[in-house]
Write a protein that holds these residues in place. Structure first.
Motif, PDB file in Angstrom:
ATOM      1  N   ASP A   1       5.213  -5.022 -15.589  1.00 18.79           N
ATOM      2  CA  ASP A   1       5.250  -5.668 -16.899  1.00 18.79           C
ATOM      3  C   ASP A   1       6.570  -5.408 -17.619  1.00 18.79           C
ATOM      4  N   LYS A   2       7.032  -4.161 -17.602  1.00 16.13           N
ATOM      5  CA  LYS A   2       8.205  -3.771 -18.394  1.00 16.13           C
ATOM      6  C   LYS A   2       9.527  -3.883 -17.635  1.00 16.13           C
ATOM      7  N   TYR A   3       9.504  -3.663 -16.324  1.00 15.84           N
ATOM      8  CA  TYR A   3      10.728  -3.653 -15.511  1.00 15.84           C
ATOM      9  C   TYR A   3      10.494  -4.408 -14.206  1.00 15.84           C
ATOM     10  N   PRO A   4      10.175  -5.683 -14.295  1.00 15.27           N
ATOM     11  CA  PRO A   4       9.793  -6.433 -13.097  1.00 15.27           C
ATOM     12  C   PRO A   4      10.894  -6.525 -12.046  1.00 15.27           C
ATOM     13  N   ALA A   5      12.136  -6.699 -12.439  1.00 12.12           N
ATOM     14  CA  ALA A   5      13.208  -6.831 -11.445  1.00 12.12           C
ATOM     15  C   ALA A   5      13.333  -5.567 -10.613  1.00 12.12           C
ATOM     16  N   GLU A   6      13.302  -4.414 -11.277  1.00 11.80           N
ATOM     17  CA  GLU A   6      13.489  -3.149 -10.582  1.00 11.80           C
ATOM     18  C   GLU A   6      12.312  -2.830  -9.656  1.00 11.80           C
ATOM     19  N   ILE A   7      11.096  -2.926 -10.190  1.00  7.43           N
ATOM     20  CA  ILE A   7       9.937  -2.543  -9.374  1.00  7.43           C
ATOM     21  C   ILE A   7       9.691  -3.556  -8.268  1.00  7.43           C
ATOM     22  N   ASN A   8       9.917  -4.843  -8.548  1.00  5.80           N
ATOM     23  CA  ASN A   8       9.720  -5.853  -7.508  1.00  5.80           C
ATOM     24  C   ASN A   8      10.741  -5.710  -6.383  1.00  5.80           C
ATOM     25  N   ALA A   9      11.967  -5.295  -6.723  1.00 10.12           N
ATOM     26  CA  ALA A   9      12.972  -5.030  -5.690  1.00 10.12           C
ATOM     27  C   ALA A   9      12.518  -3.876  -4.801  1.00 10.12           C
ATOM     28  N   PHE A  10      12.024  -2.817  -5.420  1.00 11.13           N
ATOM     29  CA  PHE A  10      11.534  -1.675  -4.645  1.00 11.13           C
ATOM     30  C   PHE A  10      10.334  -2.073  -3.791  1.00 11.13           C
ATOM     31  N   LEU A  11       9.373  -2.768  -4.385  1.00 11.12           N
ATOM     32  CA  LEU A  11       8.167  -3.173  -3.649  1.00 11.12           C
ATOM     33  C   LEU A  11       8.507  -4.133  -2.515  1.00 11.12           C
ATOM     34  N   GLY A  12       9.496  -4.991  -2.730  1.00  9.15           N
ATOM     35  CA  GLY A  12       9.934  -5.890  -1.670  1.00  9.15           C
ATOM     36  C   GLY A  12      10.530  -5.125  -0.501  1.00  9.15           C
ATOM     37  N   PHE A  13      11.380  -4.147  -0.800  1.00 15.25           N
ATOM     38  CA  PHE A  13      11.965  -3.298   0.236  1.00 15.25           C
ATOM     39  C   PHE A  13      10.866  -2.538   0.974  1.00 15.25           C
ATOM     40  N   MET A  14       9.916  -1.999   0.227  1.00 11.76           N
ATOM     41  CA  MET A  14       8.813  -1.268   0.824  1.00 11.76           C
ATOM     42  C   MET A  14       8.017  -2.176   1.762  1.00 11.76           C
ATOM     43  N   GLY A  15       7.738  -3.387   1.316  1.00  2.98           N
ATOM     44  CA  GLY A  15       6.983  -4.324   2.143  1.00  2.98           C
ATOM     45  C   GLY A  15       7.704  -4.678   3.430  1.00  2.98           C
ATOM     46  N   LYS A  16       8.996  -4.910   3.347  1.00  6.85           N
ATOM     47  CA  LYS A  16       9.783  -5.229   4.548  1.00  6.85           C
ATOM     48  C   LYS A  16       9.804  -4.036   5.502  1.00  6.85           C
ATOM     49  N   THR A  17      10.006  -2.855   4.962  1.00  2.71           N
ATOM     50  CA  THR A  17      10.070  -1.650   5.785  1.00  2.71           C
ATOM     51  C   THR A  17       8.726  -1.359   6.447  1.00  2.71           C
ATOM     52  N   GLU A  18       7.656  -1.427   5.679  1.00  2.00           N
ATOM     53  CA  GLU A  18       6.329  -1.151   6.227  1.00  2.00           C
ATOM     54  C   GLU A  18       5.849  -2.269   7.141  1.00  2.00           C
ATOM     55  N   GLY A  19       6.412  -3.458   7.021  1.00  4.04           N
ATOM     56  CA  GLY A  19       6.003  -4.586   7.838  1.00  4.04           C
ATOM     57  C   GLY A  19       6.620  -4.613   9.221  1.00  4.04           C
ATOM     58  N   ASN A  20       7.618  -3.781   9.460  1.00  2.61           N
ATOM     59  CA  ASN A  20       8.255  -3.735  10.773  1.00  2.61           C
ATOM     60  C   ASN A  20       7.220  -3.355  11.825  1.00  2.61           C
TER      61      ASN A  20
END
Length: 116
Positions: A19-38
């Motif tokens: 809600d407050k910092y969508p760009a930052e947290i979504n960037a982290f969550l996106g990286f996490m998803g790509k890494t965990e999806g390997n």
């Protein structure tokens, strides 16, 4: 504070950050998803690695989250504890103290009667 409480705090924090910092947290969550999806490692293997790293990093929230993930992925109590001891081997006495939090999380997400 219980392991379930810690996981709930992570969920609450993530939602607040979205809600407050969508760009930052979504960037982290996106990286996490790509890494965990390997696909090179299975979900349980990844979670066991994360359990060991969580103990070595001495992060109570990470321990709870990744023990829950390991259990969900089918890891046994002995596999989870073995990952914890590998962290102790590499990180020493301070990591040993975090086996308190590890055993609490294992007990919370994998009751003793499910002992594997």
């Amino acid at each position: 504070m219980s392991a379930n409480d810690r996981v709930n705090e992570i969920t609450q924090l993530t939602e607040r950050l979205k809600d407050k910092y969508p760009a930052e947290i979504n960037a982290f969550l996106g990286f996490m998803g790509k890494t965990e999806g390997n696909p090179a490692l299975g979900k349980a293997q990844k979670e066991l690695i994360n359990v060991a790293l969580s103990v070595a990093a001495q992060c109570e929230w990470c321990i709870a989250l990744h023990v829950k993930g390991a259990v969900t992925a089918g890891a046994t109590r002995d596999e989870i504890m073995s990952a914890g001891f590998l962290a102790v081997l590499m990180h020493g006495g301070p990591a040993l103290m975090y086996l308190v939090r590890l055993t609490e999380a294992v007990d919370a997400f994998l009751p003793e009667e499910s002992h594997g």
